[in-house]
Design a protein around this motif. Structure first.
Motif, PDB file in Angstrom:
ATOM      1  N   LEU A 259       0.829  -1.208   0.000  1.00 24.80           N
ATOM      2  CA  LEU A 259       0.000   0.000   0.000  1.00 24.80           C
ATOM      3  C   LEU A 259       0.863   1.259   0.000  1.00 24.80           C
ATOM      4  O   LEU A 259       0.580   2.225  -0.727  1.00 24.80           O
ATOM      5  CB  LEU A 259      -0.936  -0.008   1.213  1.00 24.80           C
ATOM      6  CG  LEU A 259      -2.202  -0.855   1.057  1.00 24.80           C
ATOM      7  CD1 LEU A 259      -2.978  -0.892   2.357  1.00 24.80           C
ATOM      8  CD2 LEU A 259      -3.077  -0.317  -0.071  1.00 24.80           C
ATOM      9  N   ALA A 290      -1.227  -5.528  -2.937  1.00 25.76           N
ATOM     10  CA  ALA A 290      -1.945  -5.051  -1.754  1.00 25.76           C
ATOM     11  C   ALA A 290      -3.180  -5.902  -1.485  1.00 25.76           C
ATOM     12  O   ALA A 290      -3.491  -6.226  -0.327  1.00 25.76           O
ATOM     13  CB  ALA A 290      -2.329  -3.582  -1.947  1.00 25.76           C
ATOM     14  N   LEU A 291      -3.883  -6.282  -2.535  1.00 22.78           N
ATOM     15  CA  LEU A 291      -5.072  -7.122  -2.349  1.00 22.78           C
ATOM     16  C   LEU A 291      -4.701  -8.499  -1.812  1.00 22.78           C
ATOM     17  O   LEU A 291      -5.437  -9.072  -1.005  1.00 22.78           O
ATOM     18  CB  LEU A 291      -5.808  -7.269  -3.685  1.00 22.78           C
ATOM     19  CG  LEU A 291      -6.492  -5.993  -4.207  1.00 22.78           C
ATOM     20  CD1 LEU A 291      -6.937  -6.189  -5.642  1.00 22.78           C
ATOM     21  CD2 LEU A 291      -7.676  -5.611  -3.327  1.00 22.78           C
ATOM     22  N   THR A 293      -2.536  -9.176   0.302  1.00 19.98           N
ATOM     23  CA  THR A 293      -2.210  -9.138   1.734  1.00 19.98           C
ATOM     24  C   THR A 293      -3.439  -9.299   2.622  1.00 19.98           C
ATOM     25  O   THR A 293      -3.296  -9.490   3.828  1.00 19.98           O
ATOM     26  CB  THR A 293      -1.512  -7.816   2.076  1.00 19.98           C
ATOM     27  OG1 THR A 293      -2.397  -6.712   1.806  1.00 19.98           O
ATOM     28  CG2 THR A 293      -0.228  -7.645   1.285  1.00 19.98           C
ATOM     29  N   ALA A 294      -4.639  -9.185   2.032  1.00 19.18           N
ATOM     30  CA  ALA A 294      -5.872  -9.316   2.820  1.00 19.18           C
ATOM     31  C   ALA A 294      -6.173 -10.789   3.071  1.00 19.18           C
ATOM     32  O   ALA A 294      -6.137 -11.604   2.144  1.00 19.18           O
ATOM     33  CB  ALA A 294      -7.034  -8.648   2.093  1.00 19.18           C
ATOM     34  N   GLN A 299     -10.354  -7.013   6.068  1.00 20.30           N
ATOM     35  CA  GLN A 299      -9.079  -6.492   5.581  1.00 20.30           C
ATOM     36  C   GLN A 299      -9.169  -6.122   4.106  1.00 20.30           C
ATOM     37  O   GLN A 299      -8.622  -5.102   3.659  1.00 20.30           O
ATOM     38  CB  GLN A 299      -7.973  -7.522   5.786  1.00 20.30           C
ATOM     39  CG  GLN A 299      -7.516  -7.694   7.218  1.00 20.30           C
ATOM     40  CD  GLN A 299      -6.368  -8.685   7.311  1.00 20.30           C
ATOM     41  OE1 GLN A 299      -6.052  -9.395   6.361  1.00 20.30           O
ATOM     42  NE2 GLN A 299      -5.741  -8.750   8.475  1.00 20.30           N
ATOM     43  N   ARG A 302     -10.822  -2.858   3.718  1.00 18.83           N
ATOM     44  CA  ARG A 302      -9.949  -1.769   4.149  1.00 18.83           C
ATOM     45  C   ARG A 302      -8.912  -1.449   3.072  1.00 18.83           C
ATOM     46  O   ARG A 302      -8.630  -0.275   2.799  1.00 18.83           O
ATOM     47  CB  ARG A 302      -9.262  -2.145   5.466  1.00 18.83           C
ATOM     48  CG  ARG A 302      -8.449  -1.024   6.066  1.00 18.83           C
ATOM     49  CD  ARG A 302      -8.173  -1.246   7.550  1.00 18.83           C
ATOM     50  NE  ARG A 302      -7.562  -2.523   7.813  1.00 18.83           N
ATOM     51  CZ  ARG A 302      -8.162  -3.530   8.469  1.00 18.83           C
ATOM     52  NH1 ARG A 302      -9.395  -3.387   8.921  1.00 18.83           N
ATOM     53  NH2 ARG A 302      -7.528  -4.675   8.681  1.00 18.83           N
ATOM     54  N   VAL A 303      -8.359  -2.479   2.445  1.00 19.74           N
ATOM     55  CA  VAL A 303      -7.414  -2.244   1.360  1.00 19.74           C
ATOM     56  C   VAL A 303      -8.102  -1.548   0.186  1.00 19.74           C
ATOM     57  O   VAL A 303      -7.577  -0.592  -0.397  1.00 19.74           O
ATOM     58  CB  VAL A 303      -6.772  -3.570   0.913  1.00 19.74           C
ATOM     59  CG1 VAL A 303      -5.954  -3.369  -0.361  1.00 19.74           C
ATOM     60  CG2 VAL A 303      -5.888  -4.139   2.013  1.00 19.74           C
ATOM     61  N   TRP A 304      -9.294  -2.024  -0.143  1.00 24.11           N
ATOM     62  CA  TRP A 304     -10.031  -1.430  -1.266  1.00 24.11           C
ATOM     63  C   TRP A 304     -10.323   0.054  -1.022  1.00 24.11           C
ATOM     64  O   TRP A 304     -10.270   0.863  -1.960  1.00 24.11           O
ATOM     65  CB  TRP A 304     -11.322  -2.210  -1.467  1.00 24.11           C
ATOM     66  CG  TRP A 304     -12.194  -1.683  -2.570  1.00 24.11           C
ATOM     67  CD1 TRP A 304     -13.294  -0.895  -2.446  1.00 24.11           C
ATOM     68  CD2 TRP A 304     -12.032  -1.922  -3.970  1.00 24.11           C
ATOM     69  NE1 TRP A 304     -13.823  -0.620  -3.678  1.00 24.11           N
ATOM     70  CE2 TRP A 304     -13.073  -1.236  -4.636  1.00 24.11           C
ATOM     71  CE3 TRP A 304     -11.125  -2.645  -4.726  1.00 24.11           C
ATOM     72  CZ2 TRP A 304     -13.230  -1.258  -6.011  1.00 24.11           C
ATOM     73  CZ3 TRP A 304     -11.267  -2.659  -6.105  1.00 24.11           C
ATOM     74  CH2 TRP A 304     -12.300  -1.971  -6.733  1.00 24.11           C
ATOM     75  N   GLN A 306      -8.548   2.164   0.387  1.00 28.01           N
ATOM     76  CA  GLN A 306      -7.351   3.003   0.262  1.00 28.01           C
ATOM     77  C   GLN A 306      -6.901   3.182  -1.185  1.00 28.01           C
ATOM     78  O   GLN A 306      -5.927   3.885  -1.441  1.00 28.01           O
ATOM     79  CB  GLN A 306      -6.213   2.395   1.087  1.00 28.01           C
ATOM     80  CG  GLN A 306      -6.504   2.374   2.581  1.00 28.01           C
ATOM     81  CD  GLN A 306      -5.321   1.851   3.393  1.00 28.01           C
ATOM     82  OE1 GLN A 306      -4.211   2.326   3.251  1.00 28.01           O
ATOM     83  NE2 GLN A 306      -5.580   0.869   4.233  1.00 28.01           N
TER      84      GLN A 306
END
Length: 454
Positions: A259, A290-291, A293-294, A299, A302-304, A306
Motif C-alpha cells: 500500500l 496489496a489485495l 495481503t488481505a 481487511q 480496508r485495502v479497497w 485506500q
C-alpha cells in the motif's frame, strides 16, 4: 600604440617638471657641527624623496625577512592543501575507473593530509566526500563493515582529530605494502570541537547524498527496512525528488509494504518518472500485491478503501479484487465491485470485458434477482461473446432460470477459445441441470466433458 602613450606621458612629465622646477630660486642650508652645506631646493627635494624610498625599501626587506618563517609555513600548508585536494580527485577518478582499492587508499591519504592542514581541518564537506568515496570503494570490495563505518563517519563524524588508524593497512585481497597510507582514519578524536556546528548548503547536499547512497546499498543488501530508515532521514524536499522516490518504491516493495509502495508509485507517475504504459502496469501490480495481503473480507474492504478512484475503476484491479473476495468467501462484495463495470461493459475493450465476465462467473454464488435486468441488457448487446454467455448462463442457473441458462451454457461450453475454467463451469452446470431433470447419462456425459478440459 602603447609606445605612443608612453612617449606622450614622458613629454607631459617633462613639461610639468620644467614648469615647477625650472626657476630653482630656493636654497637649503644645513648646519652640522660647525659645517655648513648649501643645496638647491630642487636637489634637496629629490634627495629627500630618494631617502624616503630607500627607507621604505629597507623596511619592506626587513619585514620580508622577519615574516619568512610564517610565509614558509603558509607555503607548506598550501602544498598540503593542494596535495589533499589532488588525493581527493585521484580517489574520485580511481573510483569511476573501477580501481576501488586505489580509490580507498587515495581517500585515506586525503583524510590524513586534511588532519595535518589547519585550513582543511574544519572543512566538513571535504571530510564527508573523502569518507563517502572510501565507503563506496569498500562497498564495491564487499567490505560491508568498513563501508558502514565510513558511512557513519561521513554522516556524523568530525573532520578533525584523526589521530590513529581505524582500519588495517591492507585488507584481504590487497597488497600489504600499502602501509599507513591505505588506512582510513577514524571519525572521532580530541579535536571534535573544531567542527563548525552550522551546516551550509553544500554540507546538506553531502548529507543527502550519503543518505541516498546508504539507501542504495541497503537495497543491494536486500534490507528494505534499513533503506527506508535512510530515506526517512532525508529532509522533506529531498525525499520528494524522483531518485529518492524510486529508491523508496524499491524499499517498500522489498519490505512488503504494497500500500505504501502504491502511494509512492502514484507520486512517481505524477512526476512522469515512468511512461504511461509502465506506470499503469506498475500500479496494477502493486494494487494486486496489496489485495493479496488481505486475509479476511474486512481487511480486503480496508485495502479497497485506500485505492484511488481511478484504481477502483480499473477493470484489471477490480477483477483482481473480486477474485480475492471470492477466495475469501465474500461473493457479494465481489459483485458489488463488479457491478459498475458490468453496467458499462459495452464501453470496455474486449480483453477487459472478458476478464469482468469471467470474474462475475466466479462470483455468481448467491446472485440475486436485482441482477436479472442488467444481465438481460448485457446479453442483448453482447450475447455473441462466449465469456458473456458463460457468465450470464451461470448466473441464470444460480437464480434457477434453467430454461434460459441451458442454451447459453451449451453454447459457451463448446467454444474452443473460451478459458478452460469457464468451459468446465458450463459443463458442470449442465451436469447439475441434467441431474435435476433425472437424466444421469446426460449428467455423466457432461462431467466427462468437464474432466477432459485441461
Amino acid at each position: 600604440m602603447r609606445g605612443v602613450v608612453w612617449v606622450v606621458l614622458l613629454f607631459a612629465v617633462a613639461v610639468v617638471a620644467a614648469t615647477t622646477l625650472g626657476a630653482n630660486d630656493g636654497l637649503v642650508s644645513i648646519y652640522w657641527n660647525g659645517w655648513r652645506t648649501d643645496l638647491s631646493l630642487n636637489l634637496f627635494l629629490l634627495a629627500l624623496l630618494a631617502l624616503a624610498m630607500l627607507g621604505m625599501a629597507v623596511v619592506h626587506a626587513l619585514e620580508r625577512v622577519v615574516s619568512l618563517p610564517r610565509r614558509a609555513g603558509q607555503w607548506r600548508a598550501l602544498r598540503r592543501e593542494r596535495a589533499a585536494e589532488a588525493a581527493l580527485r585521484e580517489a574520485q577518478a580511481a573510483y569511476h575507473a573501477a580501481r576501488y582499492s586505489r580509490a580507498r587508499k587515495a581517500a585515506a591519504r586525503a583524510l590524513t593530509l586534511q588532519a595535518q592542514t589547519p585550513q582543511l581541518a574544519g572543512n566538513r564537506e571535504f571530510h564527508s566526500l573523502a569518507r563517502l568515496l572510501a565507503a563506496s570503494s569498500l562497498h564495491r570490495l564487499q567490505d560491508r563493515a568498513g563501508r558502514d563505518e565510513q558511512l557513519a563517519a561521513a554522516l556524523g563524524g568530525p573532520p578533525a582529530g584523526l589521530a590513529h588508524d581505524a582500519l588495517e593497512a591492507a585488507r584481504p585481497g590487497e597488497a600489504g605494502a600499502a602501509g599507513t597510507e591505505a588506512a582510513l582514519p577514524p571519525a572521532a578524536g580530541p579535536a571534535a570541537a573544531a567542527v563548525p556546528s552550522s551546516r551550509g548548503g553544500s554540507d546538506r547536499a553531502v548529507d543527502e547524498g550519503a543518505q541516498l547512497l546508504a539507501a542504495e546499498w541497503a537495497l543491494e543488501d536486500r534490507d528494505g527496512a534499513r533503506a527506508l530508515d535512510a530515506l526517512g532521514a532525508l529532509a522533506p524536499g529531498a525525499a520528494r525528488r524522483t531518485h529518492a522516490l524510486r529508491l523508496k518504491l524499491q524499499a517498500q516493495r522489498l519490505a512488503r509494504r504494497p500500500l505504501e509502495a502504491l502511494h509512492t508509485a502514484r507520486m512517481l507517475a505524477n512526476h512522469q518518472a515512468f511512461s504511461p504504459v509502465v506506470a499503469l502496469g506498475l500500479l496494477r501490480s502493486l494494487a494486486a500485491e496489496a489485495l493479496d495481503t488481505a486475509h479476511d473480507p474486512q481487511q480486503l474492504r480496508r485495502v479497497w478503501s485506500q485505492f484511488d478512484p481511478a484504481e477502483r475503476r480499473d477493470p484489471q484491479v477490480v477483477v483482481r479484487a473480486a477474485a480475492r473476495a471470492v477466495r475469501l468467501q465474500a461473493p457479494d462484495e465481489a459483485r458489488r465491485w463488479l457491478r459498475p463495470l458490468w453496467e458499462r461493459a459495452a464501453e470496455l475493450d474486449r480483453a477487459d470485458r472478458d476478464a469482468v465476465a469471467l470474474a462475475l462467473l466466479d462470483a455468481r454464488a448467491g446472485i440475486g434477482s436485482d441482477w436479472l435486468p442488467l444481465l438481460e441488457a448485457t446479453l442483448q448487446s453482447l450475447g455473441h461473446e462466449a465469456p458473456v454467455q458463460a457468465a450470464v448462463g451461470a448466473a441464470f442457473a444460480e437464480c434457477g432460470l434453467w430454461g434460459k441458462a441451458r442454451r447459453l451454457l451449451e453454447r459457451a461450453a463448446t467454444v474452443p477459445g473460451l478459458a478452460g475454467h469457464a468451459r468446465r463451469v458450463a459443463w458442470r452446470e449442465l451436469a447439475r441441470l441434467a441431474r435435476q431433470e433425472g437424466d444421469p447419462e446426460r449428467a455423466a456425459s457432461c462431467d466427462r466433458e468437464a474432466a477432459a478440459i485441461d
